[in-house]
Scaffold this motif. Sequence first.
Motif, PDB file in Angstrom:
ATOM      1  N   ALA A 284       0.826  -1.209   0.000  1.00 46.73           N
ATOM      2  CA  ALA A 284       0.000   0.000   0.000  1.00 46.73           C
ATOM      3  C   ALA A 284       0.859   1.257   0.000  1.00 46.73           C
ATOM      4  O   ALA A 284       0.565   2.231  -0.707  1.00 46.73           O
ATOM      5  CB  ALA A 284      -0.933  -0.007   1.211  1.00 46.73           C
ATOM      6  N   LEU A 285       1.942   1.246   0.765  1.00 49.78           N
ATOM      7  CA  LEU A 285       2.820   2.411   0.811  1.00 49.78           C
ATOM      8  C   LEU A 285       3.470   2.677  -0.552  1.00 49.78           C
ATOM      9  O   LEU A 285       3.610   3.831  -0.973  1.00 49.78           O
ATOM     10  CB  LEU A 285       3.905   2.211   1.871  1.00 49.78           C
ATOM     11  N   PHE A 286       3.855   1.600  -1.230  1.00 48.63           N
ATOM     12  CA  PHE A 286       4.481   1.779  -2.543  1.00 48.63           C
ATOM     13  C   PHE A 286       3.459   2.304  -3.550  1.00 48.63           C
ATOM     14  O   PHE A 286       3.758   3.203  -4.346  1.00 48.63           O
ATOM     15  CB  PHE A 286       5.074   0.456  -3.015  1.00 48.63           C
ATOM     16  N   ASN A 287       2.241   1.776  -3.498  1.00 47.51           N
ATOM     17  CA  ASN A 287       1.197   2.281  -4.386  1.00 47.51           C
ATOM     18  C   ASN A 287       0.856   3.736  -4.070  1.00 47.51           C
ATOM     19  O   ASN A 287       0.529   4.516  -4.970  1.00 47.51           O
ATOM     20  CB  ASN A 287      -0.056   1.399  -4.284  1.00 47.51           C
ATOM     21  N   GLN A 288       0.929   4.114  -2.793  1.00 50.53           N
ATOM     22  CA  GLN A 288       0.696   5.514  -2.428  1.00 50.53           C
ATOM     23  C   GLN A 288       1.764   6.418  -3.031  1.00 50.53           C
ATOM     24  O   GLN A 288       1.476   7.523  -3.478  1.00 50.53           O
ATOM     25  CB  GLN A 288       0.687   5.662  -0.908  1.00 50.53           C
ATOM     26  N   ARG A 289       2.995   5.946  -3.026  1.00 45.54           N
ATOM     27  CA  ARG A 289       4.055   6.759  -3.632  1.00 45.54           C
ATOM     28  C   ARG A 289       3.795   6.945  -5.117  1.00 45.54           C
ATOM     29  O   ARG A 289       3.954   8.038  -5.649  1.00 45.54           O
ATOM     30  CB  ARG A 289       5.432   6.136  -3.416  1.00 45.54           C
ATOM     31  N   ILE A 290       3.414   5.870  -5.789  1.00 42.71           N
ATOM     32  CA  ILE A 290       3.142   5.967  -7.220  1.00 42.71           C
ATOM     33  C   ILE A 290       1.978   6.920  -7.478  1.00 42.71           C
ATOM     34  O   ILE A 290       2.036   7.778  -8.366  1.00 42.71           O
ATOM     35  CB  ILE A 290       2.854   4.574  -7.804  1.00 42.71           C
TER      36      ILE A 290
END
Length: 324
Positions: free
Chosen positions: A5-11
Amino acid sequence: MNLDALFNQRIAAFVQGGPPARASRPLFHVEDDGQPGRWHLSARDHRGRPIALVRWHDVIRVPALARRMRDRGYTDADMYALLLVLTRAANLFAIDAGQRSNKDYALFGHVLHLLTLTQQTDAHLALRQHALYFLLFELDVDDEARDRVQFGEGRLLFHAERLGPHPLSEAVGAVYDSLALPRRRFAPFLEVARAFHLGWVHWLETPARQPWRLALDAPLAALAHPDVFLATLRDDETRIFDALLDATSPQASPAAGWVSRLVLMHYGLHVLRHTPEAVLRLRDYVGDPTRFSLVLRALVTQGAVPDRGRFDALGLNICLVPAG
């Protein structure tokens, strides 16, 4: 800790150009006082104040930690490499609302290779090692430390000077075990940091039960996943060409533009690095010399081509000159 989820938030923040969405606790983003628009992944200390995870070492006594780690067999050089990797790890989830650099696209591409190329084949393992090495490079981990972190036996290994290669998670655990957390006033923060760092190692080394996919709604978004890209390259190369054309289209949405930039990277790594003459098939498919020139320049600008001179050898140097 949901690092997916954190990586998708960055994207999502990168694509939309805004601040990060609210992260699930105990991790959250805090804007840097000295760099407006730069958001660091953070956790709270014992007084409830946020501390950026890239500053986690500020709350420990590094010389005392190094002494305890020497008792466990780790040298000072080992400690330098470990602390550097752990310090840079949180930058994978940092968000800069104003930055759109090739470095960011490279970072996204390397992570996607690690998350999606999970078959235990020589080809996938080689690509994952390549992605790991250059991910650490983009995170500003120096050569000496990068060389110590490698895949082996399906795990991330840390190559220590005296102890030899052993699971990176064990080395990280030894660092935190040496801090004697229960007696420290920063114990609540360090417990979160420990969970994050161990979770970061597990996230990069452990294949997901289901194929990892982006939370991104965009045409041809599936091609940003290296496993899908490689399968499509085998079955229908023209779908790759269509995505490459989107990289130079002013009508492309921000999400579609993000996907096409990732496809540029994949095309350079998996096709042009080995067979630069394959770009002639792209030229024939595009047909229009002006559009082809735009795509070729995008490949070079993105850094997807290891050696521009290879295109010169194919007589394409004129295509790399911007129109007057």
